[in-house]
Design a protein around this motif. Structure first.
Motif, short mmCIF file in Angstrom:
data_model
loop_
_atom_site.label_atom_id
_atom_site.label_comp_id
_atom_site.label_asym_id
_atom_site.label_seq_id
_atom_site.Cartn_x
_atom_site.Cartn_y
_atom_site.Cartn_z
N THR A 104 -2.62 0.81 6.77
CA THR A 104 -3.33 0.70 8.05
C THR A 104 -4.50 -0.27 7.92
O THR A 104 -4.67 -1.16 8.76
N SER A 105 -5.28 -0.12 6.87
CA SER A 105 -6.42 -1.02 6.66
C SER A 105 -5.97 -2.44 6.37
O SER A 105 -6.56 -3.40 6.88
N THR A 124 7.15 -3.87 -0.29
CA THR A 124 7.64 -5.24 -0.42
C THR A 124 7.41 -6.02 0.87
O THR A 124 7.02 -7.20 0.83
N LEU A 125 7.63 -5.39 2.01
CA LEU A 125 7.40 -6.04 3.30
C LEU A 125 5.93 -6.42 3.47
O LEU A 125 5.60 -7.54 3.88
N SER A 185 6.55 -17.17 10.95
CA SER A 185 7.00 -16.22 9.92
C SER A 185 5.91 -15.20 9.61
O SER A 185 6.20 -14.03 9.37
N MET A 186 4.65 -15.64 9.62
CA MET A 186 3.55 -14.71 9.35
C MET A 186 3.48 -13.63 10.44
O MET A 186 3.38 -12.45 10.15
N GLU A 187 3.56 -14.04 11.69
CA GLU A 187 3.48 -13.08 12.79
C GLU A 187 4.70 -12.18 12.85
O GLU A 187 4.59 -11.00 13.20
N THR A 188 5.86 -12.71 12.48
CA THR A 188 7.08 -11.90 12.45
C THR A 188 6.97 -10.80 11.40
O THR A 188 7.28 -9.63 11.68
N LEU A 189 6.53 -11.16 10.20
CA LEU A 189 6.37 -10.15 9.14
C LEU A 189 5.30 -9.14 9.51
O LEU A 189 5.47 -7.94 9.26
N TYR A 190 4.22 -9.60 10.12
CA TYR A 190 3.17 -8.68 10.55
C TYR A 190 3.73 -7.67 11.56
O TYR A 190 3.50 -6.46 11.44
N SER A 191 4.48 -8.15 12.53
CA SER A 191 5.06 -7.27 13.56
C SER A 191 6.01 -6.25 12.95
O SER A 191 6.01 -5.08 13.33
N ARG A 192 6.83 -6.70 12.01
CA ARG A 192 7.76 -5.77 11.35
C ARG A 192 7.02 -4.70 10.58
O ARG A 192 7.36 -3.51 10.66
N ALA A 193 6.01 -5.11 9.81
CA ALA A 193 5.24 -4.14 9.01
C ALA A 193 4.49 -3.17 9.93
O ALA A 193 4.46 -1.96 9.68
N ASP A 194 3.90 -3.69 10.99
CA ASP A 194 3.15 -2.84 11.92
C ASP A 194 4.08 -1.84 12.62
O ASP A 194 3.69 -0.70 12.85
N ALA A 195 5.29 -2.26 12.93
CA ALA A 195 6.25 -1.36 13.57
C ALA A 195 6.72 -0.26 12.62
O ALA A 195 7.01 0.86 13.04
N PRO A 204 4.13 3.64 11.19
CA PRO A 204 4.13 5.08 11.54
C PRO A 204 5.18 5.90 10.79
O PRO A 204 5.12 7.12 10.77
N ASN A 205 6.14 5.23 10.16
CA ASN A 205 7.19 5.94 9.45
C ASN A 205 6.77 6.39 8.06
O ASN A 205 7.57 6.99 7.34
N PHE A 206 5.51 6.10 7.68
CA PHE A 206 5.05 6.41 6.33
C PHE A 206 3.75 7.19 6.38
O PHE A 206 2.99 7.11 7.33
N ARG A 207 3.53 7.93 5.31
CA ARG A 207 2.33 8.76 5.17
C ARG A 207 1.55 8.24 3.96
O ARG A 207 2.10 8.09 2.87
N TYR A 208 0.27 7.97 4.17
CA TYR A 208 -0.58 7.44 3.08
C TYR A 208 -1.20 8.57 2.29
O TYR A 208 -1.80 9.47 2.83
#
Length: 154
Positions: free
Chosen positions: A40-41, A102-103, A134-144, A147-151
């Protein structure tokens, strides 16, 4: 008699109130895969970097503005490099968490490459800025995926 009745009522009322407050609690199960880095950070910082880089696109070409922009970009790259170093040594038990790591690493590496190109463009006569796709695409994928992970810190 009234005192006894009053005492019994107060005593039973106290028992009932205490009984209501000592209900058993249930722990909510969170089955999401665990990650050991604060994504998140990292992604929030990445979003801030993208906004700053957009603002730097309109930097005047005088030497003071270019120098300040260069310094700002180098600070962003140092932030990313620090996160990359921390993340590369982390191991996760679940394959999904490793894939997400990795993402995020891919995103940070692409952002660093973009920053390098941006610094180059500050000092060249070429007005063309590097592609952000490519930077914005990877950012969008990671941001999406976030929520599927717990820190949980390691």
């Amino acid at each position: 008699m009234k005192k006894l009745l009053l005492f019994v009522l107060l005593f039973t009322g106290t028992i009932v109130l205490n009984g209501c407050t000592t209900m058993t609690s249930t722990k909510i199960s969170d089955d999401r895969p665990v990650i050991h880095f604060d994504a998140t950070s990292i992604l929030s910082l990445g979003h801030d970097h993208q906004i700053k880089m957009l603002m730097l696109s309109s930097v005047p070409t005088d030497s003071v503005a270019v120098s300040d922009a260069n310094e700002e970009l180098r600070v962003m790259k140092a932030d990313n490099t620090k996160h990359l170093e921390e993340m590369t040594i982390l191991q996760h038990d679940e394959p999904a968490a490793e894939e997400f790591k990795t993402l995020v690493i891919d995103y940070l590496e692409v952002e660093n490459a973009y920053i390098d190109k941006k610094i180059e463009s500050l000092y060249s006569d070429n007005v063309r800025h590097p592609s952000r796709f490519s930077m914005e695409t990877l950012y969008s994928r990671a941001d999406a995926e976030l929520p599927n992970f717990r820190y949980e810190p390691n």
